[in-house]
Design a protein around this motif. Structure first.
Motif, PDB file in Angstrom:
ATOM      1  N   ASP A   1      26.735  39.471 -27.148  1.00  0.00           N
ATOM      2  CA  ASP A   1      25.782  40.385 -27.796  1.00  0.00           C
ATOM      3  C   ASP A   1      25.242  39.726 -29.062  1.00  0.00           C
ATOM      4  O   ASP A   1      25.629  40.061 -30.181  1.00  0.00           O
ATOM      5  CB  ASP A   1      26.478  41.710 -28.112  1.00  0.00           C
ATOM      6  N   GLY A   2      24.317  38.791 -28.892  1.00  0.00           N
ATOM      7  CA  GLY A   2      23.816  38.015 -30.022  1.00  0.00           C
ATOM      8  C   GLY A   2      23.058  38.822 -31.048  1.00  0.00           C
ATOM      9  O   GLY A   2      23.040  38.474 -32.231  1.00  0.00           O
ATOM     10  N   ASP A   3      22.415  39.932 -30.634  1.00  0.00           N
ATOM     11  CA  ASP A   3      21.638  40.721 -31.593  1.00  0.00           C
ATOM     12  C   ASP A   3      22.372  41.990 -32.020  1.00  0.00           C
ATOM     13  O   ASP A   3      21.804  42.846 -32.695  1.00  0.00           O
ATOM     14  CB  ASP A   3      20.272  41.080 -31.009  1.00  0.00           C
ATOM     15  N   HIS A   4      23.634  42.125 -31.586  1.00  0.00           N
ATOM     16  CA  HIS A   4      24.514  43.212 -32.039  1.00  0.00           C
ATOM     17  C   HIS A   4      23.940  44.605 -31.760  1.00  0.00           C
ATOM     18  O   HIS A   4      24.033  45.506 -32.596  1.00  0.00           O
ATOM     19  CB  HIS A   4      24.805  43.071 -33.540  1.00  0.00           C
ATOM     20  N   ASP A   5      23.373  44.767 -30.571  1.00  0.00           N
ATOM     21  CA  ASP A   5      22.864  46.094 -30.208  1.00  0.00           C
ATOM     22  C   ASP A   5      23.763  46.787 -29.188  1.00  0.00           C
ATOM     23  O   ASP A   5      23.421  47.843 -28.664  1.00  0.00           O
ATOM     24  CB  ASP A   5      21.443  45.986 -29.653  1.00  0.00           C
ATOM     25  N   GLY A   6      24.933  46.175 -28.895  1.00  0.00           N
ATOM     26  CA  GLY A   6      25.882  46.790 -27.977  1.00  0.00           C
ATOM     27  C   GLY A   6      25.647  46.477 -26.519  1.00  0.00           C
ATOM     28  O   GLY A   6      26.330  47.027 -25.648  1.00  0.00           O
ATOM     29  N   VAL A   7      24.675  45.585 -26.216  1.00  0.00           N
ATOM     30  CA  VAL A   7      24.370  45.214 -24.835  1.00  0.00           C
ATOM     31  C   VAL A   7      24.447  43.697 -24.715  1.00  0.00           C
ATOM     32  O   VAL A   7      23.842  42.968 -25.511  1.00  0.00           O
ATOM     33  CB  VAL A   7      22.975  45.702 -24.407  1.00  0.00           C
ATOM     34  N   GLY A   8      25.170  43.217 -23.718  1.00  0.00           N
ATOM     35  CA  GLY A   8      25.357  41.780 -23.564  1.00  0.00           C
ATOM     36  C   GLY A   8      24.474  41.170 -22.498  1.00  0.00           C
ATOM     37  O   GLY A   8      24.129  41.829 -21.514  1.00  0.00           O
ATOM     38  N   CYS A   9      24.114  39.902 -22.703  1.00  0.00           N
ATOM     39  CA  CYS A   9      23.368  39.097 -21.716  1.00  0.00           C
ATOM     40  C   CYS A   9      22.160  39.852 -21.167  1.00  0.00           C
ATOM     41  O   CYS A   9      22.086  40.184 -19.982  1.00  0.00           O
ATOM     42  CB  CYS A   9      24.286  38.665 -20.574  1.00  0.00           C
ATOM     43  N   GLU A  10      21.202  40.092 -22.039  1.00  0.00           N
ATOM     44  CA  GLU A  10      20.047  40.909 -21.650  1.00  0.00           C
ATOM     45  C   GLU A  10      18.930  40.125 -20.996  1.00  0.00           C
ATOM     46  O   GLU A  10      17.967  40.710 -20.503  1.00  0.00           O
ATOM     47  CB  GLU A  10      19.501  41.635 -22.877  1.00  0.00           C
ATOM     48  N   SER A  11      18.971  38.807 -21.019  1.00  0.00           N
ATOM     49  CA  SER A  11      17.891  38.041 -20.395  1.00  0.00           C
ATOM     50  C   SER A  11      18.455  36.860 -19.629  1.00  0.00           C
ATOM     51  O   SER A  11      19.644  36.586 -19.679  1.00  0.00           O
ATOM     52  CB  SER A  11      16.905  37.547 -21.456  1.00  0.00           C
TER      53      SER A  11
ATOM     54  N   SER B   1      38.808  35.056 -24.319  1.00  0.00           N
ATOM     55  CA  SER B   1      38.671  33.682 -24.802  1.00  0.00           C
ATOM     56  C   SER B   1      40.035  33.192 -25.299  1.00  0.00           C
ATOM     57  O   SER B   1      40.805  33.987 -25.867  1.00  0.00           O
ATOM     58  CB  SER B   1      37.660  33.657 -25.944  1.00  0.00           C
ATOM     59  N   PRO B   2      40.350  31.885 -25.180  1.00  0.00           N
ATOM     60  CA  PRO B   2      39.560  30.841 -24.518  1.00  0.00           C
ATOM     61  C   PRO B   2      39.734  30.877 -23.002  1.00  0.00           C
ATOM     62  O   PRO B   2      40.679  31.503 -22.529  1.00  0.00           O
ATOM     63  CB  PRO B   2      40.120  29.567 -25.136  1.00  0.00           C
ATOM     64  N   PRO B   3      38.834  30.179 -22.281  1.00  0.00           N
ATOM     65  CA  PRO B   3      37.716  29.378 -22.795  1.00  0.00           C
ATOM     66  C   PRO B   3      36.551  30.270 -23.224  1.00  0.00           C
ATOM     67  O   PRO B   3      36.427  31.404 -22.765  1.00  0.00           O
ATOM     68  CB  PRO B   3      37.332  28.517 -21.597  1.00  0.00           C
ATOM     69  N   ASP B   4      35.705  29.724 -24.085  1.00  0.00           N
ATOM     70  CA  ASP B   4      34.516  30.443 -24.536  1.00  0.00           C
ATOM     71  C   ASP B   4      33.474  30.423 -23.423  1.00  0.00           C
ATOM     72  O   ASP B   4      33.186  29.368 -22.848  1.00  0.00           O
ATOM     73  CB  ASP B   4      33.961  29.777 -25.796  1.00  0.00           C
ATOM     74  N   LEU B   5      32.916  31.596 -23.110  1.00  0.00           N
ATOM     75  CA  LEU B   5      31.932  31.704 -22.030  1.00  0.00           C
ATOM     76  C   LEU B   5      30.560  32.049 -22.595  1.00  0.00           C
ATOM     77  O   LEU B   5      30.446  32.731 -23.617  1.00  0.00           O
ATOM     78  CB  LEU B   5      32.360  32.785 -21.035  1.00  0.00           C
ATOM     79  N   ASP B   6      29.519  31.590 -21.904  1.00  0.00           N
ATOM     80  CA  ASP B   6      28.141  31.967 -22.213  1.00  0.00           C
ATOM     81  C   ASP B   6      27.582  32.764 -21.049  1.00  0.00           C
ATOM     82  O   ASP B   6      28.161  32.785 -19.952  1.00  0.00           O
ATOM     83  CB  ASP B   6      27.276  30.728 -22.453  1.00  0.00           C
ATOM     84  N   CYS B   7      26.426  33.396 -21.263  1.00  0.00           N
ATOM     85  CA  CYS B   7      25.828  34.232 -20.216  1.00  0.00           C
ATOM     86  C   CYS B   7      25.620  33.493 -18.893  1.00  0.00           C
ATOM     87  O   CYS B   7      25.840  34.076 -17.820  1.00  0.00           O
ATOM     88  CB  CYS B   7      24.514  34.833 -20.714  1.00  0.00           C
ATOM     89  N   PRO B   8      25.189  32.219 -18.896  1.00  0.00           N
ATOM     90  CA  PRO B   8      25.021  31.525 -17.614  1.00  0.00           C
ATOM     91  C   PRO B   8      26.329  31.336 -16.849  1.00  0.00           C
ATOM     92  O   PRO B   8      26.307  31.050 -15.644  1.00  0.00           O
ATOM     93  CB  PRO B   8      24.427  30.172 -18.022  1.00  0.00           C
ATOM     94  N   ASP B   9      27.474  31.512 -17.542  1.00  0.00           N
ATOM     95  CA  ASP B   9      28.766  31.302 -16.893  1.00  0.00           C
ATOM     96  C   ASP B   9      29.260  32.534 -16.147  1.00  0.00           C
ATOM     97  O   ASP B   9      30.278  32.462 -15.440  1.00  0.00           O
ATOM     98  CB  ASP B   9      29.818  30.908 -17.940  1.00  0.00           C
ATOM     99  N   ILE B  10      28.576  33.669 -16.311  1.00  0.00           N
ATOM    100  CA  ILE B  10      29.027  34.903 -15.674  1.00  0.00           C
ATOM    101  C   ILE B  10      27.896  35.505 -14.842  1.00  0.00           C
ATOM    102  O   ILE B  10      26.731  35.110 -14.971  1.00  0.00           O
ATOM    103  CB  ILE B  10      29.507  35.932 -16.725  1.00  0.00           C
ATOM    104  N   THR B  11      28.253  36.457 -13.999  1.00  0.00           N
ATOM    105  CA  THR B  11      27.260  37.063 -13.102  1.00  0.00           C
ATOM    106  C   THR B  11      26.632  38.317 -13.678  1.00  0.00           C
ATOM    107  O   THR B  11      25.629  38.793 -13.158  1.00  0.00           O
ATOM    108  CB  THR B  11      27.920  37.442 -11.763  1.00  0.00           C
ATOM    109  N   TYR B  12      27.200  38.865 -14.735  1.00  0.00           N
ATOM    110  CA  TYR B  12      26.789  40.182 -15.218  1.00  0.00           C
ATOM    111  C   TYR B  12      25.626  40.098 -16.198  1.00  0.00           C
ATOM    112  O   TYR B  12      25.493  39.126 -16.947  1.00  0.00           O
ATOM    113  CB  TYR B  12      27.968  40.891 -15.891  1.00  0.00           C
ATOM    114  N   ARG B  13      24.806  41.154 -16.198  1.00  0.00           N
ATOM    115  CA  ARG B  13      23.702  41.273 -17.140  1.00  0.00           C
ATOM    116  C   ARG B  13      23.614  42.709 -17.649  1.00  0.00           C
ATOM    117  O   ARG B  13      23.892  43.655 -16.909  1.00  0.00           O
ATOM    118  CB  ARG B  13      22.363  40.890 -16.482  1.00  0.00           C
ATOM    119  N   ARG B  14      23.251  42.819 -18.938  1.00  0.00           N
ATOM    120  CA  ARG B  14      23.005  44.125 -19.566  1.00  0.00           C
ATOM    121  C   ARG B  14      24.231  45.041 -19.470  1.00  0.00           C
ATOM    122  O   ARG B  14      24.151  46.175 -19.007  1.00  0.00           O
ATOM    123  CB  ARG B  14      21.775  44.800 -18.958  1.00  0.00           C
ATOM    124  N   PHE B  15      25.375  44.554 -19.914  1.00  0.00           N
ATOM    125  CA  PHE B  15      26.604  45.336 -19.881  1.00  0.00           C
ATOM    126  C   PHE B  15      27.000  45.742 -21.304  1.00  0.00           C
ATOM    127  O   PHE B  15      26.530  45.165 -22.295  1.00  0.00           O
ATOM    128  CB  PHE B  15      27.739  44.547 -19.216  1.00  0.00           C
TER     129      PHE B  15
END
Length: 269
Positions: free
Chosen positions: A259-269, A234-248
């Protein structure tokens, strides 16, 4: 005097004869049998014998087809969004293998075609009896049951992807129908259905993927907070819809806040 002398001995004789005479009546002892008597010569089949009515134990109800197949039939009491519902008892169900645009995440704006996906899901299942089928996992980290959902002959997970309301999204080990979902997504995209035509930015790069190994990169533009994928800092600031990856994997400081819930896994849904 002579008459008196004659009568007196006569009376005495009568009295003596009466007192000495044997008893003429005899008493007979009566015995009551505990069994009913049967007259001789009477056919025993003519007896009126009442047998006790046997108690009948109801046969145990067979298991329902749903139970035999490892599925559950239940009533939908609420539709949360395009891929999440609530059933009787208050338990939430997350559809396996698909992902619809966000509408209820407080951290994100309503995404393109999210409301349409929620409305279609509500039209399909709200207030109706559905059949839930499990894959491998029981729940996700939010304690939602992970299930495939069927109503009548409609496979809801597949329908939402095939009609362009959802993306196919693989979350191992729950991949029983993933090839089917991938084919459904290709069909929706080829025919420009739903979000594939309504959302101008929708393309193959918007389709959620499961990241397992980092892509080829020179490493100079990859933020170290995301060691298994290559996401620019960053910048620019990215959100999950802006990237192709899930559960990384996500490490601090997580500048994009994947990682909004701070469990070490990003973009889970």
């Amino acid at each position: 005097m002579r008459l008196k002398n004659f009568i007196t001995p006569l009376l005495i004789s009568v009295l003596l004869l009466t007192g000495c005479s044997p008893t003429t009546s005899t008493e007979t002892e009566q015995t009551v049998s505990p069994f009913p008597s049967v007259n001789e010569g009477e056919n025993s089949s003519s007896q009126d014998i009442t047998s006790p009515t046997p108690s009948v134990t109801p046969a145990q109800s067979p298991q329902s087809i749903s139970q035999v197949l490892g599925a559950q039939t239940t009533m939908v009491t609420a539709v949360i969004d395009g891929d999440t519902i609530e059933i009787e008892g208050g338990q939430r169900i997350r559809y396996i293998g698909i992902n619809t645009p966000e509408t209820v995440d407080p951290r994100k704006p309503v995404e393109c075609f999210g409301r349409e996906a929620s409305s279609k899901n509500k039209e399909l299942v709200a207030g109706k009896s559905v059949r839930l089928e499990k894959d491998i996992s029981e729940t996700d980290k939010y304690r939602r049951l992970l299930r495939y959902v069927f109503i009548g002959n409609v496979f809801v997970n597949d329908y939402l992807v095939r009609q362009g309301y959802a993306y196919a999204s693989s979350y191992p080990p729950d991949v029983k129908y993933q090839n089917q979902f991938n084919q459904a997504e290709r069909e929706a995209k080829t025919n420009s259905r739903g979000l594939w035509s309504a959302c101008s930015s929708t393309s193959t790069t918007n389709t959620p993927q499961t990241a397992t190994t980092p892509p080829s990169t020179n490493g100079s533009n990859c933020d170290p907070s995301y060691p298994t994928v290559c996401i620019p800092p960053s910048p620019p600031d990215l959100d999950c819809p802006d990237i192709t990856y899930r559960r990384f994997k996500v490490l601090p400081p997580d500048p994009h806040r994947f990682d909004g819930d701070h469990d070490g896994v990003g973009c889970e849904s």
